[in-house]
Design a protein around this motif. Sequence first.
Motif, PDB file in Angstrom:
ATOM      1  N   GLU A 229      50.913  43.998  43.632  1.00 23.54           N
ATOM      2  CA  GLU A 229      49.886  43.701  44.632  1.00 23.54           C
ATOM      3  C   GLU A 229      50.171  44.416  45.953  1.00 23.54           C
ATOM      4  OE1 GLU A 229      50.238  40.036  41.961  1.00 23.54           O
ATOM      5  OE2 GLU A 229      51.650  41.327  43.029  1.00 23.54           O
TER       6      GLU A 229
ATOM      7  N   ILE B 206      49.688  44.468  50.115  1.00 28.85           N
ATOM      8  CA  ILE B 206      49.571  43.472  51.182  1.00 28.85           C
ATOM      9  C   ILE B 206      49.447  44.169  52.528  1.00 28.85           C
ATOM     10  CG2 ILE B 206      50.643  41.487  52.330  1.00 28.85           C
ATOM     11  CD1 ILE B 206      52.308  41.076  49.782  1.00 28.85           C
TER      12      ILE B 206
ATOM     13  N   ILE C 150      52.627  38.287  43.733  1.00 28.45           N
ATOM     14  CA  ILE C 150      52.141  37.718  44.990  1.00 28.45           C
ATOM     15  C   ILE C 150      52.518  36.248  45.093  1.00 28.45           C
ATOM     16  CG2 ILE C 150      49.856  36.994  44.178  1.00 28.45           C
ATOM     17  CD1 ILE C 150      50.636  38.825  47.510  1.00 28.45           C
TER      18      ILE C 150
ATOM     19  N   PHE D 113      45.892  41.832  48.995  1.00 26.53           N
ATOM     20  CA  PHE D 113      45.990  40.588  49.754  1.00 26.53           C
ATOM     21  C   PHE D 113      46.221  40.909  51.229  1.00 26.53           C
ATOM     22  CE2 PHE D 113      46.656  39.068  45.529  1.00 26.53           C
ATOM     23  CZ  PHE D 113      46.263  37.738  45.526  1.00 26.53           C
TER      24      PHE D 113
ATOM     25  N   HIS E 287      43.261  36.689  49.227  1.00 25.71           N
ATOM     26  CA  HIS E 287      42.798  37.798  48.396  1.00 25.71           C
ATOM     27  C   HIS E 287      41.709  38.569  49.126  1.00 25.71           C
ATOM     28  CE1 HIS E 287      40.922  39.808  44.871  1.00 25.71           C
ATOM     29  NE2 HIS E 287      42.160  39.796  44.407  1.00 25.71           N
TER      30      HIS E 287
ATOM     31  N   ILE F 246      54.168  44.893  46.385  1.00 29.93           N
ATOM     32  CA  ILE F 246      55.019  44.090  45.510  1.00 29.93           C
ATOM     33  C   ILE F 246      55.454  44.925  44.300  1.00 29.93           C
ATOM     34  CG2 ILE F 246      55.125  42.001  44.091  1.00 29.93           C
ATOM     35  CD1 ILE F 246      54.888  41.377  47.029  1.00 29.93           C
TER      36      ILE F 246
END
Length: 267
Positions: A61, A63, A5, A116, A133, A48
Amino acid sequence: MTASIYHFFKSLIEDKERLKLFPNLEKFPFDPGLLSFRRKGKFPDLCIKVCKNNELFTGGELIEVKDSEKYCVASFNSTIPTGRKNIVDVLGKNTKAYKDLIKADGGIFFEERDVFYLVRGRDGVNAKVALVHGSFFETIKPADLIAKAFAQVMEDNFERNRIEMDENFKQVIENFSLKQEDFSKVRHIKNASINLRFRIMSEAAPEGNILRYINSNTINLVLPSNDEQDNLNAARMEVVFNDANLFEINLINHPFNGNFFVFQQSL
C-alpha cells in the motif's frame, strides 16, 4: 515479517501517545521494518512492503502523510487523491525509485496499489488521526475532474469577455481525457525565454474532510464498506490485533461515495 496497512495501523496504535503530540508528522519515526521506502516531497511518502504468498494480506500500500494545525485535510500538492494508483505511473519505469522498490521487496512486484492517507488535525492539545483509504476522496475520476475544472476556466474567461460559451463547445472540453501529466509536462513556447510547467493542486471539499466525521482525540482506520469487504477487513484486524473488542466500530455515510467502515480507538 508480514507487512500491510493493517500492521502499519497497529504500529500507530502502539505509539499513539507520541503520534498525537509529535510536532511534524512527516518526520514521525514510523516502523522502518514495514516499509519498502520512505521519501519526502513526492507522492507517496511511504510504501508498505509487499507480502509473499499470503492469502489475507497483499501489502504494497502507498501512504501519503497529511498534517494540519486545524481539523481539516492539508492540501494535496503532488497528486489527486484516488483509491488505487499504478506504481509505474507514480515512480516511472526503470527509475532509481522503481528499481529500489523492486530490490526492497525482494523482486516481488505488482503495479496496482491501494492508496491511503494518514491525516492528522490538531486543535491545541486535542487531535484527530485517520488512516483513510483514498477512495474516500475520489467521487469523480481525475481525468474527468481536470476536464470539468478546465471547462470552468474557459467558461469564466468567456463570461469575463462577455462572450456566450456554446454548450457544445463546453461539452467537448468536459469530454477531454486530461491527465495530471498533461499539465506537469514542460511546455516549450516558440521564441520564449522561459518554458512553462503547470502544477495541479487539490484540496478536500467539506464533504471530503474525513476529520469532520470522527471524534476528537481518536485514531481511526477508515475503509470502504460492503458486506464482503467488511467481513474481510474484520478478519484481517482479528489476525493483526487478536482482539476484536479493542475498537469501537462506526459507519460513515459519505454523501457522495457511499459507506465507510471505521475502526476507532481513543488517543
